[in-house]
Scaffold this motif. Structure first.
Motif, mmCIF file in Angstrom:
data_model
loop_
_atom_site.group_PDB
_atom_site.id
_atom_site.type_symbol
_atom_site.label_atom_id
_atom_site.label_comp_id
_atom_site.label_asym_id
_atom_site.label_seq_id
_atom_site.Cartn_x
_atom_site.Cartn_y
_atom_site.Cartn_z
ATOM 1 N N ASP A 33 0.843 -1.192 0.000
ATOM 2 C CA ASP A 33 0.000 0.000 0.000
ATOM 3 C C ASP A 33 0.881 1.247 0.000
ATOM 4 O O ASP A 33 2.107 1.165 0.108
ATOM 5 C CB ASP A 33 -0.987 0.001 1.180
ATOM 6 N N ARG A 34 0.244 2.386 -0.109
ATOM 7 C CA ARG A 34 0.958 3.659 -0.200
ATOM 8 C C ARG A 34 1.774 3.957 1.061
ATOM 9 O O ARG A 34 2.898 4.449 0.983
ATOM 10 C CB ARG A 34 -0.052 4.781 -0.459
ATOM 11 N N TYR A 37 4.901 1.833 1.037
ATOM 12 C CA TYR A 37 5.772 2.349 -0.036
ATOM 13 C C TYR A 37 6.478 3.627 0.407
ATOM 14 O O TYR A 37 7.694 3.762 0.254
ATOM 15 C CB TYR A 37 4.938 2.593 -1.295
ATOM 16 N N GLU A 38 5.736 4.567 0.965
ATOM 17 C CA GLU A 38 6.325 5.847 1.385
ATOM 18 C C GLU A 38 7.350 5.648 2.499
ATOM 19 O O GLU A 38 8.385 6.305 2.516
ATOM 20 C CB GLU A 38 5.240 6.831 1.815
ATOM 21 N N TYR A 67 11.489 5.706 -8.371
ATOM 22 C CA TYR A 67 10.346 5.504 -7.498
ATOM 23 C C TYR A 67 9.130 5.838 -8.358
ATOM 24 O O TYR A 67 9.022 6.944 -8.879
ATOM 25 C CB TYR A 67 10.418 6.432 -6.284
ATOM 26 N N ASP A 69 5.614 6.435 -8.080
ATOM 27 C CA ASP A 69 4.582 6.725 -7.086
ATOM 28 C C ASP A 69 3.192 6.234 -7.504
ATOM 29 O O ASP A 69 2.434 5.749 -6.665
ATOM 30 C CB ASP A 69 4.524 8.228 -6.798
ATOM 31 N N ASN A 72 3.020 2.667 -6.465
ATOM 32 C CA ASN A 72 3.652 2.280 -5.196
ATOM 33 C C ASN A 72 4.790 1.288 -5.457
ATOM 34 O O ASN A 72 4.887 0.243 -4.815
ATOM 35 C CB ASN A 72 2.644 1.669 -4.225
#
Length: 108
Positions: A33-34, A37-38, A67, A69, A72
């Protein structure tokens, strides 16, 4: 695994390698999920330098590192060690080249 670390396999739903033409192969790490990933992105662990080290090549052989985005994902493209289907080449579709990525540990 060290305390307070997570293996990349715990954080992704896809880790793969694939053909990117006769001279290159692509590596993809697509995170669950985001938020995950972040956190991985912010950790700074996965870099062009790390990819070069895992594949025992110079950074110049890592022709792209990004990366991504929107998905992700972290993507890298490497120069293939041997041209696709050439003498001595052992993975024509580059589908087994992701294995070094499985050793990546992320501080958690």
């Amino acid at each position: 695994m060290k305390k307070n670390m997570k293996n990349i396999t715990e954080l992704t739903h896809v880790i793969r390698s694939k053909n990117a033409g006769p001279f290159e192969l692509t590596l993809d790490m697509i995170f669950l999920d985001r938020e995950i990933y972040e956190k991985v992105k912010k950790s700074g662990v996965i870099t062009k330098k790390l990819i070069a080290s895992l594949y025992n090549v110079s950074e110049e052989k890592v022709v792209t590192f990004a990366y991504f985005d929107a998905a992700n994902a972290i993507k890298a493209t490497l120069v293939r060690p041997r041209q696709q289907a050439s003498i001595g080449e052992i993975d024509m579709h580059a589908c087994q080249q992701h294995v070094p990525l499985l050793s990546i540990e992320i501080p958690w």
